[in-house]
Enzyme design. Structure first.
Site, short mmCIF file in Angstrom:
data_model
loop_
_atom_site.label_atom_id
_atom_site.label_comp_id
_atom_site.label_asym_id
_atom_site.label_seq_id
_atom_site.Cartn_x
_atom_site.Cartn_y
_atom_site.Cartn_z
N TRP A 127 -6.83 9.18 4.83
CA TRP A 127 -5.67 9.77 4.16
C TRP A 127 -5.60 9.38 2.69
CZ3 TRP A 127 -3.97 13.84 6.27
CH2 TRP A 127 -4.05 13.99 7.67
N ASP A 162 2.30 6.29 0.65
CA ASP A 162 2.33 7.23 1.76
C ASP A 162 2.57 6.39 3.01
OD1 ASP A 162 1.87 8.96 3.83
OD2 ASP A 162 -0.20 9.46 3.27
N LYS A 202 5.71 11.35 13.04
CA LYS A 202 5.18 10.15 13.69
C LYS A 202 6.29 9.18 14.06
CE LYS A 202 0.97 10.80 10.96
NZ LYS A 202 0.01 11.22 11.98
#
Length: 362
Positions: A103, A173, A197
């Site tokens: 990511w 993030d 999530k």
């Protein structure tokens, strides 16, 4: 109700059963209005009350620091990969990044399309199985920000502490570990997270930012991609993902009911310890992927002796009601995502399955 699955999906992921049942009860008629929350105008007082409650509840869980703004945006964290440099990486500045895996690499890739980037630290040489030491971080004088990925969902690594970046805004993030534990928001210029999530269902992305960072976006950007327009309009510039935001508010309420972030962290560590101990005490039958000091509380990655045995374990797990234990296609192996809403009993059931599988195949 039929037996619920043991849900270890990486995202969209498990939601608290209490939240799902509360949403079910309110689904057709929200608070006596005769409408579902999904049917209401986002300009109406009822929906705006939910919208504002979610924002204030989130800041309360983080200690109500002054000078921060909550935005509810669309496009997932992947859109934030581009939106951050579009808004903050102005001429003559460089975007600094910590390179920790899949990511983080995607964030860097998008930033390179916008302007100059600089890799301030990397764990690539370790195949991203650890997070780099940021204690002696050196940043360029013209750094617009430092971006890091707090938890790499695919590799299963997580930062345990964050660097002091001085006057350079720190941006994180936190898609896969936000609210899994307390953290000091005042260390950050901005944190952001796709909701699917730990915060709620897919469809909304939460951004928490210092007001000065989101108050003066470049005027040439499209309106929907300007932080200042979103902030000035309380994330109501266009129709928001109202049901997703309602669900985020209910998940935040559930976190309060658990006792807040300290209690959530205690439960998460109990769950992670149970699973990591099962891996470490298997005599090498199961092998953890991430380095010991970098292991994630949220995404436990592990391997078996060979791919054939892993396929056999996945097949058996699915037959017994387990979902989502197959590792990401880019790295293979096995992965159990044990987010806030995954109950301890599900991890206990997984450990029992692992022990039984080892007895059969060890």
């Amino acid at each position: 109700m039929s037996k619920r699955a043991y849900n270890f999906n990486a995202g969209p992921a498990a939601l608290p059963l209490e939240v799902l049942e509360r949403a079910q009860a309110e689904f057709v008629d929200f608070h006596g209005t005769g409408m579902s929350i999904m049917e209401m105008s986002h300009r109406g007082a009822v929906y705006e009350g939910v919208h504002n409650e979610a924002s204030s509840r989130l800041l309360q869980l983080l200690g109500n620091p002054q000078g921060y703004k909550v935005l509810f945006l669309q496009g997932g964290a992947s859109t934030q990969f581009a939106m951050i440099p579009m808004n903050l990486l102005t001429e003559g500045k460089v975007g600094a990044y910590v390179k920790t895996g899949s990511w983080a690499n995607k964030a860097i890739k998008e930033a390179k399309l916008i302007g100059e980037t600089y890799v301030a630290a990397s764990s690539e040489e370790d195949k991203y199985m650890s997070v780099p030491d940021l204690s002696n971080l050196q940043l360029p004088d013209n750094a617009a920000y430092l971006h890091l990925t707090s938890n790499e969902t695919i590799e299963g690594t997580q930062f345990t502490q964050y660097p002091d970046t001085g006057s350079v805004p720190l941006i994180a993030d936190m898609s896969s570990d936000i609210l899994c534990r307390p953290f000091d928001l005042t260390q950050f210029g901005m944190v952001y997270a796709g909701a699917q999530k730990n915060l709620g269902p897919s469809g909304v992305t939460v951004v928490i930012a210092r007001e000065e960072l989101v108050s003066n976006s470049p005027k040439h950007l499209p309106s929907m991609l300007r932080y200042d327009i979103q902030a000035d309009n309380n994330s109501l510039y266009n129709t928001p993902p109202s049901f997703s935001i309602y669900m985020v508010n209910e998940v935040l309420r559930w976190i309060e009911e658990q006792g807040g972030l300290q209690a959530v962290e205690q439960n998460n560590r109990k769950k992670a310890d149970l699973l990591y101990n099962a891996i470490d005490n298997s005599g090498g039958f199961f092998r953890g992927c991430a380095d010991l000091e970098s292991r994630s509380l949220m995404n436990v990655t592990f391997r078996l002796a060979n791919e054939e045995l892993e396929k056999q374990f996945i097949k058996q797990s699915e037959q017994e009601g387990f979902v989502g234990l197959k590792g990401h296609r880019s790295v293979g192996g096995l992965r159990a995502s044990i987010y806030n809403a995954v109950p301890y009993d599900s991890i206990k059931a997984l450990v029992d399955l692992m022990n039984h599988f080892q007895q059969q195949n060890g």
